[in-house]
Scaffold this active site. Sequence first.
Site, PDB file in Angstrom:
ATOM      1  N   ILE A   1       0.796  -1.418   0.021  1.00 10.55           N
ATOM      2  CA  ILE A   1      -0.223  -0.114  -0.128  1.00 10.55           C
ATOM      3  C   ILE A   1       0.936   1.333  -0.095  1.00 10.55           C
ATOM      4  O   ILE A   1       0.648   2.236  -0.751  1.00 10.55           O
ATOM      5  CB  ILE A   1      -1.109   0.010   1.190  1.00 10.55           C
ATOM      6  CG1 ILE A   1      -1.758  -1.209   1.266  1.00 10.55           C
ATOM      7  CG2 ILE A   1      -1.733   1.216   1.092  1.00 10.55           C
ATOM      8  CD1 ILE A   1      -2.718  -1.267   2.541  1.00 10.55           C
ATOM      9  N   ALA A   2       1.643   1.301   1.051  1.00  5.84           N
ATOM     10  CA  ALA A   2       2.726   2.392   1.253  1.00  5.84           C
ATOM     11  C   ALA A   2       3.922   2.182   1.744  1.00  5.84           C
ATOM     12  O   ALA A   2       3.983   1.179   2.512  1.00  5.84           O
ATOM     13  CB  ALA A   2       1.794   3.671   1.828  1.00  5.84           C
TER      14      ALA A   2
ATOM     15  N   GLY B   1       8.540   6.496   6.691  1.00 12.08           N
ATOM     16  CA  GLY B   1       9.879   6.500   7.520  1.00 12.08           C
ATOM     17  C   GLY B   1      10.236   5.313   8.246  1.00 12.08           C
ATOM     18  O   GLY B   1      11.394   5.296   8.518  1.00 12.08           O
ATOM     19  N   MET B   2       9.341   4.719   8.776  1.00 13.10           N
ATOM     20  CA  MET B   2       9.659   3.368   9.861  1.00 13.10           C
ATOM     21  C   MET B   2       9.234   2.272   9.336  1.00 13.10           C
ATOM     22  O   MET B   2       9.574   1.256  10.015  1.00 13.10           O
ATOM     23  CB  MET B   2       9.050   4.104  11.270  1.00 13.10           C
ATOM     24  CG  MET B   2       7.562   3.917  11.190  1.00 13.10           C
ATOM     25  SD  MET B   2       7.130   4.248  12.918  1.00 13.10           S
ATOM     26  CE  MET B   2       7.310   2.688  13.731  1.00 13.10           C
ATOM     27  N   ALA B   3       8.119   2.002   8.198  1.00 17.31           N
ATOM     28  CA  ALA B   3       7.671   0.868   7.737  1.00 17.31           C
ATOM     29  C   ALA B   3       7.244   0.883   6.581  1.00 17.31           C
ATOM     30  O   ALA B   3       7.010   1.936   5.886  1.00 17.31           O
ATOM     31  CB  ALA B   3       6.618   0.523   8.812  1.00 17.31           C
ATOM     32  N   THR B   4       6.796  -0.155   6.101  1.00 10.15           N
ATOM     33  CA  THR B   4       6.114  -0.465   4.881  1.00 10.15           C
ATOM     34  C   THR B   4       4.786  -1.080   5.284  1.00 10.15           C
ATOM     35  O   THR B   4       4.610  -2.042   5.803  1.00 10.15           O
ATOM     36  CB  THR B   4       6.961  -1.272   3.881  1.00 10.15           C
ATOM     37  OG1 THR B   4       8.172  -0.618   3.693  1.00 10.15           O
ATOM     38  CG2 THR B   4       6.042  -1.629   2.648  1.00 10.15           C
ATOM     39  N   VAL B   5       3.599  -0.697   4.581  1.00 13.38           N
ATOM     40  CA  VAL B   5       2.417  -1.108   4.997  1.00 13.38           C
ATOM     41  C   VAL B   5       1.918  -2.009   3.683  1.00 13.38           C
ATOM     42  O   VAL B   5       1.744  -1.678   2.395  1.00 13.38           O
ATOM     43  CB  VAL B   5       1.447   0.184   5.136  1.00 13.38           C
ATOM     44  CG1 VAL B   5      -0.153  -0.632   5.595  1.00 13.38           C
ATOM     45  CG2 VAL B   5       1.894   0.826   6.226  1.00 13.38           C
TER      46      VAL B   5
ATOM     47  N   LYS C   1       1.771  -3.702   8.769  1.00 12.04           N
ATOM     48  CA  LYS C   1       2.814  -2.987   8.809  1.00 12.04           C
ATOM     49  C   LYS C   1       4.260  -3.638   9.330  1.00 12.04           C
ATOM     50  O   LYS C   1       4.362  -4.060  10.483  1.00 12.04           O
ATOM     51  CB  LYS C   1       2.515  -1.705   9.792  1.00 12.04           C
ATOM     52  CG  LYS C   1       3.575  -0.732   9.831  1.00 12.04           C
ATOM     53  CD  LYS C   1       3.108   0.629  10.718  1.00 12.04           C
ATOM     54  CE  LYS C   1       2.165   1.242  10.031  1.00 12.04           C
ATOM     55  NZ  LYS C   1       2.075   2.620  10.495  1.00 12.04           N
TER      56      LYS C   1
ATOM     57  N   ASP D   1       1.748  11.817  17.066  1.00 13.74           N
ATOM     58  CA  ASP D   1       1.724  12.004  15.516  1.00 13.74           C
ATOM     59  C   ASP D   1       0.509  12.165  14.731  1.00 13.74           C
ATOM     60  O   ASP D   1       0.195  11.633  13.887  1.00 13.74           O
ATOM     61  CB  ASP D   1       2.603  10.781  14.897  1.00 13.74           C
ATOM     62  CG  ASP D   1       3.218  11.461  13.664  1.00 13.74           C
ATOM     63  OD1 ASP D   1       3.360  12.632  13.309  1.00 13.74           O
ATOM     64  OD2 ASP D   1       3.532  10.152  12.669  1.00 13.74           O
TER      65      ASP D   1
END
Length: 642
Positions: A24-25, A28-32, A47, A141
């Site tokens: 999906i996306a 900065g800290m993970a890929t979903v 995630k 955040d």
Amino acid sequence: MDTTVADPLVGRVLDGRYRIESRIARGGMATVYVARDIRLDRIIAIKVMHAALAADEDFVARFIGEAKAAAALSHPNVVAVYDQRTDGEHVFLVMEYVAGRNLRDVLNALGRLGPRAALEIMQPVLAALGAAHRAGLVHRDVKPENVLITEDGQAKVADFGLARAESAGKMTKTGLIIGTVGYLAPEQVLSGSADVRSDVYAAGIMLFELLTGELPHRADTALAVAYKHVNEAVPPPSSAVPGLPPQVDALVTDATSHEPARRPSDANQFLAEVAEVYNGLPRDFDQRLEEASHNATAVLESTPPAATRHTAVLDAETRPAEYAPRPTKADRAIGALTGRYVLVAIGAIAAMILGWAVWYQTSGQYDHVPERIVGMKVADARGKLEGGGLDVRVARAVYDDRVRKGQVAKSDPPGGARVAKGQTVTLTPSKGRTPKEVPDVEGKSLDDAKGILQDKGFTIGRTSTNTSQTVAKDKVIGTDPPSGERLSPDEPVNVVLSSGMSMPELVGGNGDSAANRLRSMGLEVNVDKRKVDGKPPNTVVSQNPPQGTGVSRGDEVTIVVTKRDCVVDAGPIQIGCDDGGGGAQNIPVPNMTGRDVDDAVEALEDSGFKVNVTGIGGTVRFQNPSSGEAPRGSTITIVRTP
């Protein structure tokens, strides 16, 4: 190239259960990823932490702890966390999959939202944050990217607690502040610390962005934006979008105060304030505001530009040679006579030049700053100094109790000082008299409010009116800027008067909801239950007074509600009761914030709740829960304040 094909995780099954289907996306800290839970046969989101973070044992430990805290949250506006797992080098989170888009996509598509639309979407966001705050969890955040919008329009907040895990890991190694800089509270910039009021600040920034389509602080670098958060106040959104009501401005300026103690204490209190302003705006307010904006634009665009005409002037110096008069005989004689004295004239001129040079070297190159430059208008002072051969720089304006706004408060060098030609003189303008705190005049009559403001040295600006659910007609709702803000007495204070409350439209709605809504307005409610054929049970079929009628606290109103039908068998046991589809388990909770404690207790008990009162004083400061629904007979806690 399709990035999902190139991604090595697509097609893999993690932990023997979760099959990765597409990406999906990447952040900065993970890929979903979108994935399928093979065991439960359902679509979920996963995630996966980036490898550099997953290799940090301290980070992983913090991440697991925060994930557990987030998983404990159970709220319809929170993206649910189902599981946290590790598969080899992959540390990942299993979450609810939300099909749709995020709030950033909505902003990009629409530019900005009307005030009612913005406040409507803020309420579920703040409800989610409020649930986290009650559980002792800080989001850290809050931003449009973390607000997901489902296909049916429901808002859900994602990534609870994850910013804390990331920032804690990097603060110890690099000293960097992790977070989206456009939404960071001043205390996060200065010390890296955050509490529930930091989430309130970020929510206030997000509300400003929804209303205006842009962030309040912008600069070329992240560091410059952070500096502005610490040193510059967030302006009211009406400075960018004229026509926004002052109570909407107050929501933003209160939530983004530099002092955390002056913000709403948590998201629940901010939610109560947002809901009150939202309910006070007419349903068609956004449409009227947009039409007014379009009309103003049309007027400007229809005004034809003024025609410009230029007249050429031909003077003696620019006149062509063929039109110049020919010299006469007398002219030539005078010219010859003059030539005899050329050498004498040259000598005289040379002497004058020599004398001027000596004068310039000794004193002519110097001048003096005018003695009375302080108190002059800045434009006049600049013209006078530049006319004397001096350069001028205008510094940042300061407050000065002796000098009016727009005049010179001081100069450097000061008035009377000797300066060289070309030297720079710095002028410091006055911003007016030193700011004072605007007094609280809410609930006062207009005359009393004006007297209080004038006694404090303020001038009175515009007087406007607005509906209010809490303030009686012809009493002051508030001021612009709001009470507690500091303002120079040279600036006017605008006063907003209450036009009273407007009877809402209730016909066709749920009877319990209608009664509770009227009680929360401070009205005395009579519920007349009647059998009405063809109408569902517990439905409002008429109201008195009708919609739009002005009402005040204590007024008596009546609603006619269809009776519930109960089916009873031949014995003493009741078989069933049709109460309109919802049963009697959950009923609406009226918001009593700001009400007299005794009135609040009576209204809540009349609505079917028990009441727990804490604190000292006569006014309801906070209520939990403050909105939504709760089981009939459950306990509502109210905190009172003097």
